[in-house]
Enzyme design. Structure first.
Site, PDB file in Angstrom:
ATOM      1  NE  ARG A  34      -3.158   2.458   3.067  1.00  0.00           N
ATOM      2  CZ  ARG A  34      -2.865   3.148   4.170  1.00  0.00           C
ATOM      3  NH1 ARG A  34      -1.928   2.693   5.003  1.00  0.00           N
ATOM      4  NH2 ARG A  34      -3.483   4.271   4.449  1.00  0.00           N
ATOM      5  NE  ARG A  75      -5.255  15.444   8.701  1.00  0.00           N
ATOM      6  CZ  ARG A  75      -5.006  14.345   9.389  1.00  0.00           C
ATOM      7  NH1 ARG A  75      -4.898  14.421  10.722  1.00  0.00           N
ATOM      8  NH2 ARG A  75      -4.856  13.189   8.793  1.00  0.00           N
ATOM      9  CE  LYS A 219      -8.781   4.256   3.307  1.00  0.00           C
ATOM     10  NZ  LYS A 219      -7.633   5.203   3.475  1.00  0.00           N
ATOM     11  CB  THR A 277      -7.934   0.247  11.127  1.00  0.00           C
ATOM     12  OG1 THR A 277      -8.397   0.769   9.883  1.00  0.00           O
ATOM     13  CG2 THR A 277      -7.645   1.423  12.056  1.00  0.00           C
TER      14      THR A 277
END
Length: 488
Positions: A34, A75, A219, A277
């Site tokens: 990845r 963020r 995802k 994850t």
């Protein structure tokens, strides 16, 4: 060809700075790397993809490349002192106009956030470590009360409990990164923070326009994605169970059941699924996993996932090779108990959707009833191998293909093993004989074993698998030798 579940390893300073480390990781069991577009430059990404393929080729292996888009950066900004401490009951402002934060407020990378929230909404910062309740929205300011405090530092992520943030899945950076993924001939393109199938369709159009042929992976990390799962599966080639952000939005207790549902639904829709994850998070700094991590990986294998993924463990950890080896061990052990076939969990439609699917079903049904040693799928696109891999079986599926792009893509299919084969061959009888010899020479089968071959006619036509043949290994070769002796 023993381990069926594939391993995806994220590249980073720990794994791609030294080619020898990456070589050891591939030897330990990496099937797909990845490349995380959240970090690094175009030149680094292209170099890492080339290095991976070069090392794999030198080892006589095939390793796929997954390009993972960053997605929207929702963020906070930065603090004047780098960090602050918030206590329960404190008033704190998320201010889109703020340049540098202090104890009372902080800026936002995502300037549209004030339009996505209202009084009563709950915002989770820093992976849920900080919890804010919105009391008022005024112009560029989101005025909050701290419900769960702690230390808050620069650039931490923001999630909304229950979902509902409107940031588009594809940012300007992602659009440029899709071109990089096309240039590196990425086998898979992962789209972050998908909300609907349209996000995937848009990414696919951009990939094709850039000249790429990547399979597109969604995802699943937003609440909206769970609600639109059927549409997303319809639009995508694969999904990733991205448990980090998903757990923040839906609550950590809901994730295990959702993981099982997503794996089951993906497989029943003939899609590939990756579970990701924190699978072996402790191995960032420890040479061995925790017992809970071992159980987590094993549970994903038992659920039927195609692949399990390492993130920081292989990208920035102290033990990247050991992390891969540990994951491979756990997968192998769990697969010994993987006895319940997928069709018993959820029956596929009564009527196959295509001739290819009919052949794939017939092949797997036959393999489960006879003592079949291996299945050789002669394939142009890899589609037949994918359809076979959706049915649970201990029989290895060998994807024999002349196309490197096809061999790269099947690296993510559970129980499918790519082999280069078929260049310049056009006669079906010769192809079948050579395929038998290929598996025999590789030690996959032995004389006297039964195996199944699938092939399409006319030869070379994509999506044309229409024949299944059961053979006993060695019989055709022996007959050919006898004929040569008789003629002599």
């Amino acid at each position: 060809m023993i381990r069926r579940t594939k391993i995806v390893a994220t590249l980073g300073p720990a794994s791609c700075t030294n080619p020898k480390v990456l070589e050891r990781m591939i030897r330990a069991g990496v099937d797909v790397v990845r490349i995380n577009f959240s970090h690094g430059t175009r030149e680094q990404h292209l170099k890492n993809a080339e290095m991976t393929r070069s090392i794999a080729h030198s080892l006589g292996q095939t390793v796929g490349v997954l390009a993972d888009l960053q997605g929207p950066k929702i963020r906070i900004g930065e603090f004047e002192q780098g960090k602050i401490r918030l206590d329960i009951g404190d008033k704190f402002i998320l201010d889109a106009a703020c340049k540098l934060g202090d104890q009372e407020r902080v800026g936002l990378d995502y300037k549209e956030l004030p339009n996505d929230v209202e009084p009563g909404a709950t915002l989770m910062l820093d992976d849920g470590r900080i919890v804010l309740n919105v009391s008022m929205v005024k112009d560029d300011q989101i005025i909050c009360v701290v419900e769960q405090g702690g230390v808050l530092s620069n650039n931490k992520g923001i999630n909304r409990k229950g979902g509902g943030l409107g940031a588009p899945a594809l940012t300007a950076k992602d659009i440029e990164d899709i071109k990089i993924a096309a240039d590196m001939s990425a086998d898979y393109l992962a789209v972050s923070f998908v909300r609907s199938g349209d996000d995937i369709r848009q990414a696919r159009e951009m990939m094709l326009a850039a000249g790429g042929k990547s399979l597109v992976m969604a995802k699943i990390e937003r609440t909206e994605a769970i609600l639109a799962l059927d549409d997303i599966l319809d639009a995508s080639d694969a999904i990733m169970v991205a448990r980090g952000d998903l757990a923040i939005e839906v609550g950590d207790a809901a994730v295990p059941a959702l993981q099982k549902k997503m794996i089951r639904t993906a497989r029943s829709n003939n899609k590939v699924v990756v579970t990701a994850t924190q699978m072996m998070e402790s191995m960032i700094s420890s040479p061995i996993p925790t017992r809970a991590e071992v159980s987590d990986v094993a549970n994903a294998v038992l659920d039927g996932t195609d692949a399990v993924m390492l993130s920081a463990e292989s990208a920035a950890g102290d033990y990247p090779v050991e992390s891969v080896a540990a994951m491979a061990r756990v997968c192998l052990e769990a697969e010994k108990e993987y006895l319940v076939s997928v069709d018993r969990r959820r029956q596929p439609p009564n009527h196959p959707a295509s001739i290819e699917e009919a052949i794939a079903r017939a092949t797997m049904f036959t393999a489960s009833g006879l003592q079949i040693r291996a299945i050789a799928a002669l394939t142009q696109s890899g589609e037949t191998a994918l359809l076979m891999s959706r049915r649970s079986s201990k029989v290895p599926i060998v994807a024999l293909s002349p196309h490197e792009s096809t061999r790269q893509k099947v690296t993510l299919f559970r129980g499918v093993y790519p082999v280069e084969f078929g260049h310049g061959l056009n006669d079906p009888e010769i192809i079948l004989e050579r395929a038998e010899e290929e598996l025999l020479n590789r030690g996959i089968v032995r004389n006297g074993d039964m195996m199944i071959m699938t092939i399409g006619e006319p030869i070379g036509k994509t999506g044309g698998t229409n024949t299944m043949k059961i053979i006993r290994v060695g019989e055709s070769i022996t007959k050919e030798e006898d004929t040569i002796i008789e003629n002599a």
